[in-house]
Write an enzyme that holds these catalytic residues in place. Sequence first.
Site, PDB file in Angstrom:
ATOM      1  N   THR A   1       0.840  -1.193   0.000  1.00 52.39           N
ATOM      2  CA  THR A   1       0.000   0.000   0.000  1.00 52.39           C
ATOM      3  C   THR A   1       0.877   1.245   0.000  1.00 52.39           C
ATOM      4  O   THR A   1       1.868   1.317   0.732  1.00 52.39           O
ATOM      5  CB  THR A   1      -0.939   0.026   1.219  1.00 52.39           C
ATOM      6  OG1 THR A   1      -1.833  -1.087   1.148  1.00 52.39           O
ATOM      7  CG2 THR A   1      -1.769   1.309   1.254  1.00 52.39           C
TER       8      THR A   1
ATOM      9  N   PHE B   1       1.200   5.190   0.812  1.00 48.40           N
ATOM     10  CA  PHE B   1       0.643   6.209   1.693  1.00 48.40           C
ATOM     11  C   PHE B   1       1.244   7.568   1.348  1.00 48.40           C
ATOM     12  O   PHE B   1       2.385   7.654   0.904  1.00 48.40           O
ATOM     13  CB  PHE B   1       0.964   5.899   3.158  1.00 48.40           C
ATOM     14  CG  PHE B   1       0.225   4.709   3.715  1.00 48.40           C
ATOM     15  CD1 PHE B   1      -0.950   4.887   4.435  1.00 48.40           C
ATOM     16  CD2 PHE B   1       0.709   3.426   3.526  1.00 48.40           C
ATOM     17  CE1 PHE B   1      -1.629   3.802   4.953  1.00 48.40           C
ATOM     18  CE2 PHE B   1       0.031   2.338   4.034  1.00 48.40           C
ATOM     19  CZ  PHE B   1      -1.141   2.520   4.759  1.00 48.40           C
TER      20      PHE B   1
END
Length: 276
Positions: free
Chosen positions: A172, A174
């Site tokens: 992921t 960010f």
Amino acid sequence: MTQKIAIQGELGSYSHEACRMARPEMEVLPCRTFEDAISAVNTGKASLAMLPVENSTYGRVADIHRLLPHSGLHIIDEAFVRVHINVLALPGATLEDIKEAYSHLVLLPQCASFLSEHKIIGRVSSDNARAARDVAERGDSAVAALASELAGEIYGLQVLARHIEDEGNNTTRFLTMSPTPDHSRRSAGKMITTFVFQVRNIPAALYKALGGFATNGINMTKLESYMVDGSFTATRFYADIEGHPDDKNVQLAMDELSYFTTNIEILGVYPAAQAR
């Protein structure tokens, strides 16, 4: 006084992991929604926010691209977190005991093979770290959470199985958001410029708008579209390019972009991070 960094979700979430990796000196402030995390920064409750924007398996995080242009915040950094999903249960439980496992809707499909193999029913929770907290409070050895090892540490759960995700590169991305922009060239490596723009309503406008990046040798690493105010005819584009606004080739490309757009807004300029 320790500065705070706001996240959406509970302590022990992957956003919390991103904070520990990128801003370990800051205290994490959990918030219920992305809007709450943004508001925490705008009202001074937190100095920064750590927001997920995309996952290598699931794709972009819903609502983030819609929220960022109107958030009043600026991107000052990025971080990549390798999403390892673990089976967390009460101390003393075994994997054979587990009949149900709770996690966020996004995480459950990412470990479907493991759940099927072990005949575990996946159940939806509002947040993976919240699932861990609920398992700890429920006290049922037949129920588990699918979450980070950090969540297990925080809520006193044991790890019954590690890294059960189906994809071996589940990551992921960010973004660290600040109320104050920082366009300084603060890295010897690549800089990323993120911006949004809306093309004029003329034939081949997007093709013409992007031509300047190709002719000036600029690598555009992301281009995504989304509707403006629910309209099917008004489209805004979100883009990442490798380069700094002060670079001559970036200036030329942005100048050409401006001929075919109604507005351009730079959301952030920041060093490129290394994906894990």
